[in-house]
Design a protein around this motif. Sequence first.
Motif, short mmCIF file in Angstrom:
data_model
loop_
_atom_site.label_atom_id
_atom_site.label_comp_id
_atom_site.label_asym_id
_atom_site.label_seq_id
_atom_site.Cartn_x
_atom_site.Cartn_y
_atom_site.Cartn_z
N GLY A 1 11.74 13.39 7.23
CA GLY A 1 11.39 12.93 8.57
C GLY A 1 12.53 12.16 9.20
O GLY A 1 13.45 11.71 8.50
N LYS B 1 9.66 12.29 13.73
CA LYS B 1 8.93 11.59 12.68
C LYS B 1 8.04 12.59 11.94
O LYS B 1 7.47 13.49 12.56
CB LYS B 1 8.06 10.48 13.29
N HIS C 1 5.09 12.43 10.54
CA HIS C 1 3.68 12.54 10.95
C HIS C 1 3.55 13.19 12.33
O HIS C 1 2.56 13.89 12.60
CB HIS C 1 3.00 11.17 10.93
N ALA C 2 4.55 13.01 13.18
CA ALA C 2 4.52 13.67 14.48
C ALA C 2 4.72 15.17 14.33
O ALA C 2 4.07 15.97 15.04
CB ALA C 2 5.60 13.09 15.39
N GLY D 1 7.75 6.95 10.02
CA GLY D 1 8.00 8.35 10.34
C GLY D 1 8.67 9.12 9.22
O GLY D 1 9.01 10.30 9.39
#
Length: 369
Positions: free
Chosen positions: A220, A226, A228-229, A296
Motif C-alpha cells: 500500500g 492506500k 484499504h482504499a 494505508g
Amino acid sequence: MNTFGKLFTLTTFGESHGAAVGGVVDGMPAGIPVDTAFIQHELDRRRPGQSRITTDRREADRVELLSGVFEGKSTGAPIGFLVRNTNQHSKDYDDIRNLFRPSHADYTYYSKYGIRDHRGGGRASARITLSRVVAGALAKLVLRQLDISITAYTSQVGDIQLDRDCRRYDLSRIESNPVRCPDPGKAKEMEALIAQVKQEGDTIGGVVTCVVKGCPAGLGEPESGKLHALLGAAMLSINAAKGFEYGEGFAGAAWRGSQQNDIFLPAKEKPQTSNLKPQTSNLKLQTNHSGGIQGGISNGEDIYFRVAFKPVATLLMAQQTVDKAGHPVTMNVRGRHDPCVLPRAVPVVEAMAAMTILDALLISRTNRL
C-alpha cells in the motif's frame, strides 16, 4: 475504463447475451504453474444454476485460455481468455427494450452512451464478473506460491447474521452448503429465507466477509493508493455492492481509543523474506482491530473486511416505471435471475481481493532494491 490494476491488470470484454465474455490479463509473473482445473473450479463456484437459491440459467462457463501459457506455465506475456455464452434467452427482454428498470443501469447507461444493450443488462450484467473470477484465479496461483490465502464467505442474509469475529468460524466449511456460510445452522436459516424470497418473486441482500492470511507488511501507499482504499474500490466495482468496511469498521466508531488501539508485541519467530514477499518487521500485534492495515499500509496481520450487497434489482413482480419518452408504464419482467447475489458473489469478492493484493505486491517490489 474497462481495465483494473496498475501492474497486474485485467481488461474485460463482452456482454451478457453476446457471443462470449472474456478478458486479457497483463503483468502475470512468468514461470507460475497455471492450474487450469483450479481456474475452472473457481468459475464453477460463480456459475449460474448451482442450486435452488440461484438463477435457473444454465451455463457450463468453460474457460478457454488463448495465450500467455506454454507447457503449463505462464510466459510473462498477456493471458487472453474467453468463456462462451451458450444459454441466452434474449427474447425474455423484448418487452423492456424501451423501458428503464428500477434501480438498474438502464437509464444511466442510456444517458451516458445514447444506446444500450437491453438483453440481460448487456455490459452491466453481473455475468461480466466471470472475467474477474478467471483473473482472480490466476492471481491466486501466484499468491499460493507466497503462502497468501484469501477466503470469503456469506456472513449475513437479510437480518440473519453471523458474529463479526471471523476467528470464531471454521472457514473450511464454507463450501459445505449452497449459501457459502461457515455456520451450518445459520446457513440453513439463510437458505430457507432466500428460497422463500424467491418463491415470492422478491429479492434480498446481505454481507460477504473476506479474510486475507499471510499478507506481508508494507503493501500500500502512504497517500493515494492506500491498501484499504484499493480494496474498497475493487469491492465497490462489483455489481450490487453498496458498502465496504475493514477492521472494526463502523462498529469501531463507537469505541474509545483505549479499546481500539492494537498493542505491539515482540514476535517469537524471525520473519521470512523473499524478493516478491518482503517482511520488514519482527513485531506482532496483541489485537487486530485495524484489520491488518494501518496508515494505508499492511502491517502483517490478517486483513479482514466486509462488503454489503443490495437486493437484486430485478423482481418477478409488477413494478412501475417509465419508457424512454417518460410515459408511465407497468412493467412485468421475465427471465432467470438470482433472488440473492451473496452465494455467487463470494468467489467474485475473493477474486477482486486476490488481484488487488497481487498488484500491491508487484508495486512494492518497485519501491525497494
